[in-house]
Design an enzyme around this catalytic site. Sequence first.
Site, PDB file in Angstrom:
ATOM      1  N   TYR A  65     -10.538   5.736 -10.455  1.00  0.00           N
ATOM      2  CA  TYR A  65     -10.152   6.322  -9.156  1.00  0.00           C
ATOM      3  C   TYR A  65      -9.923   7.819  -9.223  1.00  0.00           C
ATOM      4  O   TYR A  65      -9.398   8.396  -8.270  1.00  0.00           O
ATOM      5  CB  TYR A  65      -8.843   5.696  -8.645  1.00  0.00           C
ATOM      6  CG  TYR A  65      -8.778   4.190  -8.689  1.00  0.00           C
ATOM      7  CD1 TYR A  65      -9.671   3.409  -7.960  1.00  0.00           C
ATOM      8  CD2 TYR A  65      -7.793   3.547  -9.434  1.00  0.00           C
ATOM      9  CE1 TYR A  65      -9.581   2.029  -7.995  1.00  0.00           C
ATOM     10  CE2 TYR A  65      -7.699   2.166  -9.466  1.00  0.00           C
ATOM     11  CZ  TYR A  65      -8.606   1.419  -8.755  1.00  0.00           C
ATOM     12  OH  TYR A  65      -8.511   0.054  -8.786  1.00  0.00           O
ATOM     13  N   GLY A  88       0.767  -1.237   0.000  1.00  0.00           N
ATOM     14  CA  GLY A  88       0.000   0.000   0.000  1.00  0.00           C
ATOM     15  C   GLY A  88       0.797   1.284   0.000  1.00  0.00           C
ATOM     16  O   GLY A  88       0.220   2.367   0.065  1.00  0.00           O
ATOM     17  N   GLU A  99       4.206  -6.360   1.658  1.00  0.00           N
ATOM     18  CA  GLU A  99       3.778  -6.775   0.317  1.00  0.00           C
ATOM     19  C   GLU A  99       3.664  -5.586  -0.647  1.00  0.00           C
ATOM     20  O   GLU A  99       2.577  -5.293  -1.141  1.00  0.00           O
ATOM     21  CB  GLU A  99       2.416  -7.466   0.423  1.00  0.00           C
ATOM     22  CG  GLU A  99       2.454  -8.728   1.240  1.00  0.00           C
ATOM     23  CD  GLU A  99       1.082  -9.301   1.543  1.00  0.00           C
ATOM     24  OE1 GLU A  99       1.009 -10.495   1.879  1.00  0.00           O
ATOM     25  OE2 GLU A  99       0.081  -8.558   1.447  1.00  0.00           O
ATOM     26  N   PRO A 100       4.759  -4.904  -0.920  1.00  0.00           N
ATOM     27  CA  PRO A 100       4.650  -3.771  -1.846  1.00  0.00           C
ATOM     28  C   PRO A 100       4.462  -4.236  -3.290  1.00  0.00           C
ATOM     29  O   PRO A 100       5.118  -5.174  -3.736  1.00  0.00           O
ATOM     30  CB  PRO A 100       6.010  -3.072  -1.700  1.00  0.00           C
ATOM     31  CG  PRO A 100       6.952  -4.179  -1.315  1.00  0.00           C
ATOM     32  CD  PRO A 100       6.134  -5.156  -0.502  1.00  0.00           C
ATOM     33  N   GLY A 101       3.554  -3.619  -3.993  1.00  0.00           N
ATOM     34  CA  GLY A 101       3.384  -3.903  -5.416  1.00  0.00           C
ATOM     35  C   GLY A 101       3.712  -2.647  -6.185  1.00  0.00           C
ATOM     36  O   GLY A 101       4.745  -2.516  -6.827  1.00  0.00           O
ATOM     37  N   TYR A 125      -0.848  -1.627 -11.977  1.00  0.00           N
ATOM     38  CA  TYR A 125      -2.305  -1.619 -12.143  1.00  0.00           C
ATOM     39  C   TYR A 125      -2.758  -0.984 -13.457  1.00  0.00           C
ATOM     40  O   TYR A 125      -3.857  -0.437 -13.536  1.00  0.00           O
ATOM     41  CB  TYR A 125      -2.992  -0.944 -10.947  1.00  0.00           C
ATOM     42  CG  TYR A 125      -2.625  -1.600  -9.632  1.00  0.00           C
ATOM     43  CD1 TYR A 125      -3.081  -2.876  -9.327  1.00  0.00           C
ATOM     44  CD2 TYR A 125      -1.790  -0.959  -8.717  1.00  0.00           C
ATOM     45  CE1 TYR A 125      -2.730  -3.489  -8.134  1.00  0.00           C
ATOM     46  CE2 TYR A 125      -1.429  -1.572  -7.519  1.00  0.00           C
ATOM     47  CZ  TYR A 125      -1.903  -2.838  -7.245  1.00  0.00           C
ATOM     48  OH  TYR A 125      -1.547  -3.442  -6.066  1.00  0.00           O
ATOM     49  N   CYS A 135     -15.178   4.654 -27.227  1.00  0.00           N
ATOM     50  CA  CYS A 135     -16.453   5.329 -27.427  1.00  0.00           C
ATOM     51  C   CYS A 135     -17.069   5.697 -26.090  1.00  0.00           C
ATOM     52  O   CYS A 135     -18.082   5.104 -25.676  1.00  0.00           O
ATOM     53  CB  CYS A 135     -17.381   4.424 -28.224  1.00  0.00           C
ATOM     54  SG  CYS A 135     -16.842   4.340 -29.905  1.00  0.00           S
TER      55      CYS A 135
HETATM   56  N1  LLP Z   1      -1.212  -6.976  -0.243  1.00  0.00           N
HETATM   57  C1  LLP Z   1      -2.542  -7.120  -0.327  1.00  0.00           C
HETATM   58  C2  LLP Z   1      -3.225  -8.082   0.543  1.00  0.00           C
HETATM   59  C3  LLP Z   1      -3.266  -6.343  -1.239  1.00  0.00           C
HETATM   60  O1  LLP Z   1      -4.581  -6.495  -1.318  1.00  0.00           O
HETATM   61  C4  LLP Z   1      -2.597  -5.420  -2.070  1.00  0.00           C
HETATM   62  C5  LLP Z   1      -3.323  -4.610  -3.034  1.00  0.00           C
HETATM   63  C6  LLP Z   1      -1.205  -5.316  -1.953  1.00  0.00           C
HETATM   64  C7  LLP Z   1      -0.548  -6.101  -1.015  1.00  0.00           C
HETATM   65  C8  LLP Z   1      -0.390  -4.397  -2.806  1.00  0.00           C
HETATM   66  O2  LLP Z   1      -0.726  -3.070  -2.665  1.00  0.00           O
HETATM   67  P1  LLP Z   1       0.209  -1.943  -3.333  1.00  0.00           P
HETATM   68  O3  LLP Z   1       1.518  -1.948  -2.586  1.00  0.00           O
HETATM   69  O4  LLP Z   1       0.397  -2.300  -4.748  1.00  0.00           O
HETATM   70  O5  LLP Z   1      -0.564  -0.690  -3.163  1.00  0.00           O
HETATM   71  N2  LLP Z   1      -6.128  -1.367  -8.479  1.00  0.00           N
HETATM   72  C9  LLP Z   1      -5.834  -0.380  -7.452  1.00  0.00           C
HETATM   73  C10 LLP Z   1      -5.037  -0.999  -6.325  1.00  0.00           C
HETATM   74  C11 LLP Z   1      -5.701  -2.188  -5.699  1.00  0.00           C
HETATM   75  C12 LLP Z   1      -4.823  -2.825  -4.704  1.00  0.00           C
HETATM   76  C13 LLP Z   1      -5.378  -4.109  -4.227  1.00  0.00           C
HETATM   77  N3  LLP Z   1      -4.563  -4.758  -3.258  1.00  0.00           N
HETATM   78  C14 LLP Z   1      -5.095   0.807  -8.079  1.00  0.00           C
HETATM   79  O6  LLP Z   1      -4.906   0.813  -9.278  1.00  0.00           O
HETATM   80  O7  LLP Z   1      -4.739   1.745  -7.383  1.00  0.00           O
END
Ligand code: LLP
Length: 463
Positions: free
Chosen positions: A364, A278, A320-322, A421, A391
């Site tokens: 968003y 997050g 858990e960084p994405g 994302y 469209c």
């Molecule tokens: N761990 C869990 C359990 C999660 O549900 C998520 C994201 C992450 C880690 C990774 O979060 P991050 O570090 O990437 O923020 N589609 C949305 C984001 C949805 C995230 C869902 N879960 C967007 O485009 O902002």
Amino acid sequence: MSRSAHPAGPRHADVLPEGHYSAPPADLNALDHKVWAQTVGRGADGVVTVGGVDVKTLAEEHGTPAYILDEADFRARARAWRTAFGADADVFYAGKAFLSRAVVRWLHEEGLNLDVCSGGELATALSAGMPAERIAFHGNNKSQDEIRRAIEAGVGRIVLDSFQEIVRVAHIAQSLGTRQKVQIRITVGVEAHTHEFIATAHEDQKFGIPLAGGQAAEAVRRALQLDGLELIGIHSHIGSQIFDMSGFEVAAHRVVGLLKDIRDEHGVELPEVDLGGGLGIAYTSDDDPREPHEIAKALTEIVTRECEAAKLRTPRISVEPGRAIVGPTAFTLYEVGTVKPLDGLRTYVSVDGGMSDNIRTALYDAEYSVALVSRASSAEPMLARVVGKHCESGDIVVKDAFLPADLAPGDLIAVPATGAYCRSMASNYNHVLRPPVVAVKDGEARVIVRRETEEDLLRLDVG
Ligand code: LLP
């Protein structure tokens, strides 16, 4: 307010009023490395390069639109997270942000673990050789088949999300003659300051088991009783695109409170705590994200302090960084198709992609930046809105941005910070083909996910 709205409003971070845009940047040709991948630069000829390859060559060889990913930057960010947390913690890259087999191999090589949340992500991870014990399996409604496949593969942990799932996973593990390591995902009642669709730890949403009302404690009680489960820890993920660490502080405090209750009731000290992902990134120059080492220090200190106060052994922390790893490493390269000035309003710049390759603006209200990348320009700034070819009038990629007034069809423009994302949420709306992901490093470009073709579309349509 609608019944389903987040109590603090649809987007309860600091929001600029509708129609707001900041003043034009001093230099439209400048590329701020807060939002652009690390190896991005503008050559003496004005053309932007990444990983030693210029964007005109990339467009010629791979077409547009295309996601261009800076592999060195990806690896550097992954390594920075790994190093920041050190040997006593684990970093699980959240595959939902963007996953491909090349990415899995980079993660493996850089010593990261992987969080998957579907059978498809699990299959991708396994097929690229990620050791199963380094995979965490998430999701609020995993199918029986997904659970079975994950257990058979030997995943390191399954994160349990509901009372039903506690029983389901225990039953399947037992029927396979094994004991599955699990964490329980709890919702700690924290309001993360982000968009309501990506906030996940307030009570009125679908994830996890609430701490409130003793539900999480009851989930622990049940999990500890079941032979098929080995409960190794508690999981909390409070939301996405968060800059303020105070939410994590409250979450850690409450998670440790639960660990203490578990110790007092069961005489068991659970060895792990996962604080989820997050962490926010810069989409525009106004955003100020924290560095991984600052985040690691803050999270480790919070958990250690809370555990000392509760007289608990400090558990092994995982995160858990994405977005924070992949987000800044890619930009989307588009070709300008039309430029339409609307007097007194703004100029609409249409590109050859749109909401099918970046749904985040429509979904968003996300903000992005954009730059002309196929040449430098000394023209005056013009207020522009970058739109796609779909469209739908909501098909907006960048709501308000300044581009040079001499922008013309055929120019290449790029939207930075689209690594997370965007490809993973891409669609075929209007039967538009999903763009490729091209990884660039040391002067070479390599397709890691190829462009979709009309044959791909027709193959699924069985007629
Ligand atoms: N761990 C869990 C359990 C999660 O549900 C998520 C994201 C992450 C880690 C990774 O979060 P991050 O570090 O990437 O923020 N589609 C949305 C984001 C949805 C995230 C869902 N879960 C967007 O485009 O902002």
